[in-house]
Write a protein that holds these residues in place. Structure first.
Motif, short mmCIF file in Angstrom:
data_model
loop_
_atom_site.label_atom_id
_atom_site.label_comp_id
_atom_site.label_asym_id
_atom_site.label_seq_id
_atom_site.Cartn_x
_atom_site.Cartn_y
_atom_site.Cartn_z
N LEU A 151 12.30 35.31 89.65
CA LEU A 151 11.83 36.01 90.84
C LEU A 151 10.61 36.87 90.55
O LEU A 151 9.81 37.17 91.45
N ALA A 152 10.44 37.27 89.28
CA ALA A 152 9.31 38.13 88.91
C ALA A 152 8.04 37.34 88.63
O ALA A 152 6.94 37.89 88.67
N SER A 153 8.19 36.04 88.35
CA SER A 153 7.03 35.22 87.98
C SER A 153 7.11 33.84 88.61
O SER A 153 8.08 33.11 88.40
N GLU A 154 6.10 33.50 89.38
CA GLU A 154 6.09 32.19 90.03
C GLU A 154 5.98 31.07 88.99
O GLU A 154 6.59 30.01 89.15
N GLU A 155 5.23 31.32 87.90
CA GLU A 155 5.11 30.31 86.85
C GLU A 155 6.44 30.10 86.15
O GLU A 155 6.82 28.96 85.86
N ASN A 156 7.16 31.18 85.91
CA ASN A 156 8.49 31.08 85.31
C ASN A 156 9.41 30.30 86.23
O ASN A 156 10.16 29.42 85.77
N TRP A 157 9.37 30.60 87.52
CA TRP A 157 10.19 29.89 88.51
C TRP A 157 9.91 28.39 88.46
O TRP A 157 10.83 27.58 88.38
N ASN A 158 8.63 28.02 88.51
CA ASN A 158 8.27 26.60 88.58
C ASN A 158 8.69 25.85 87.32
O ASN A 158 9.25 24.75 87.40
N LYS A 159 8.42 26.43 86.15
CA LYS A 159 8.78 25.77 84.90
C LYS A 159 10.29 25.66 84.73
O LYS A 159 10.81 24.64 84.29
N THR A 160 11.00 26.73 85.08
CA THR A 160 12.46 26.72 84.97
C THR A 160 13.07 25.67 85.88
O THR A 160 13.99 24.94 85.49
N HIS A 161 12.55 25.55 87.09
CA HIS A 161 13.11 24.59 88.04
C HIS A 161 12.74 23.15 87.70
O HIS A 161 13.52 22.23 88.01
N ARG A 162 11.60 22.94 87.08
CA ARG A 162 11.26 21.59 86.62
C ARG A 162 12.23 21.14 85.54
O ARG A 162 12.73 20.01 85.57
N LEU A 163 12.49 22.03 84.57
CA LEU A 163 13.45 21.68 83.52
C LEU A 163 14.85 21.53 84.09
O LEU A 163 15.57 20.57 83.77
N ALA A 164 15.26 22.46 84.97
CA ALA A 164 16.60 22.43 85.55
C ALA A 164 16.83 21.15 86.33
O ALA A 164 17.94 20.61 86.34
N GLY A 165 15.79 20.64 86.98
CA GLY A 165 15.93 19.40 87.73
C GLY A 165 16.36 18.26 86.83
O GLY A 165 17.31 17.52 87.15
N TRP A 166 15.70 18.10 85.68
CA TRP A 166 16.07 17.06 84.73
C TRP A 166 17.47 17.29 84.17
O TRP A 166 18.27 16.34 84.05
N VAL A 167 17.76 18.55 83.83
CA VAL A 167 19.07 18.87 83.24
C VAL A 167 20.19 18.59 84.23
O VAL A 167 21.23 18.03 83.86
N ILE A 197 21.26 26.15 79.92
CA ILE A 197 19.92 25.73 79.49
C ILE A 197 18.82 26.31 80.37
O ILE A 197 17.85 26.89 79.86
N PRO A 198 18.91 26.22 81.72
CA PRO A 198 17.85 26.83 82.54
C PRO A 198 17.77 28.35 82.37
O PRO A 198 16.66 28.91 82.35
N LEU A 199 18.92 29.02 82.22
CA LEU A 199 18.90 30.47 82.05
C LEU A 199 18.23 30.87 80.74
O LEU A 199 17.40 31.79 80.71
N ILE A 200 18.60 30.19 79.66
CA ILE A 200 18.01 30.50 78.35
C ILE A 200 16.51 30.19 78.35
O ILE A 200 15.69 30.96 77.84
N TYR A 201 16.15 29.05 78.92
CA TYR A 201 14.74 28.65 78.98
C TYR A 201 13.92 29.67 79.76
O TYR A 201 12.82 30.07 79.34
N SER A 202 14.45 30.13 80.89
CA SER A 202 13.76 31.12 81.70
C SER A 202 13.57 32.42 80.94
O SER A 202 12.52 33.08 81.00
N PHE A 203 14.61 32.83 80.19
CA PHE A 203 14.53 34.06 79.42
C PHE A 203 13.48 33.93 78.30
O PHE A 203 12.72 34.87 78.04
#
Length: 210
Positions: A151-167, A197-203
């Protein structure tokens, strides 16, 4: 959002109520006690009265449907909700309601239902559908992985959701396969991986300043 999708909301609300109608049609054939919960082995470990089994699930899911729609419609960033993701929000609960009610009625009427196989398949399909649309979901406050770093970073959001989609798509496939072979521990493991995995990647991205 509600006004724009009112027709879909009405149709999906009617679908949620269809199991209640089916229960009334089958009322005289249904036993007084109906299977209401199953354990991991597919064995019934919870029962409900006929009235509760027929009326409560549809009523509860209808309330949940409207709550989800109302919360989503009040999102300050609702303009970021892709149309396909919004439709997923509308249709997910009705489909789950019909599926679970069908299992409940079939079991109550003496049918041989392999709940331990069908439920993981349903969950797998749900996760595949969500994972498919997750990368398309822009930053908002109601749909997606809403943690402080995304929520603090749009880039973090986008990258996390791209990975989460595959996972999530991969996890959904594993879950469906595990359901065919009754491997409950794999289903639990896949669920944990899909969350962690998405939580750790986002962190990690957050620690890198993303």
């Amino acid at each position: 959002m509600i006004k724009k999708n009112l027709k879909v909301l009405i149709i999906t609300s009617i679908i949620i109520l269809l199991p209640m109608v089916a229960g009334l049609v089958l009322w005289n054939r249904l036993p007084e006690q109906i299977p209401f919960h199953w354990n991991a082995a597919g064995e019934v470990d919870g029962w409900a009265s006929k009235g509760v089994a027929v009326f409560v699930p549809s009523a509860a899911m209808l309330a949940l449907q409207w709550l989800c729609v109302l919360v989503t419609s009040t999102d300050p960033k609702k303009q970021n909700h892709p149309k396909k993701v919004v439709h997923l929000v509308f249709w997910l609960i009705p489909l789950i309601t019909v599926f679970i009610s069908a299992l409940m009625y079939a079991t109550a009427l003496g049918g041989s239902v392999r709940v331990e196989m069908l439920m993981p398949i349903l969950l797998g399909l749900v996760f595949i559908a969500i994972g498919n649309y997750m990368p398309k979901c822009k930053q908002n406050y109601t749909i997606g992985i809403k943690i402080p770093w995304t929520l603090a970073s749009e880039e973090n959001w986008n990258k996390t959701h791209r990975l989460a989609g595959w996972v999530w798509v991969g996890g959904g496939v594993v879950m469906m396969l595990a359901g065919f072979f009754g491997l409950f521990w794999i289903i639990m493991g896949a669920t944990a991986i899909m969350v962690l995995i998405p939580l750790i990647y986002s962190f990690v991205l957050h620690r890198k300043g993303i």
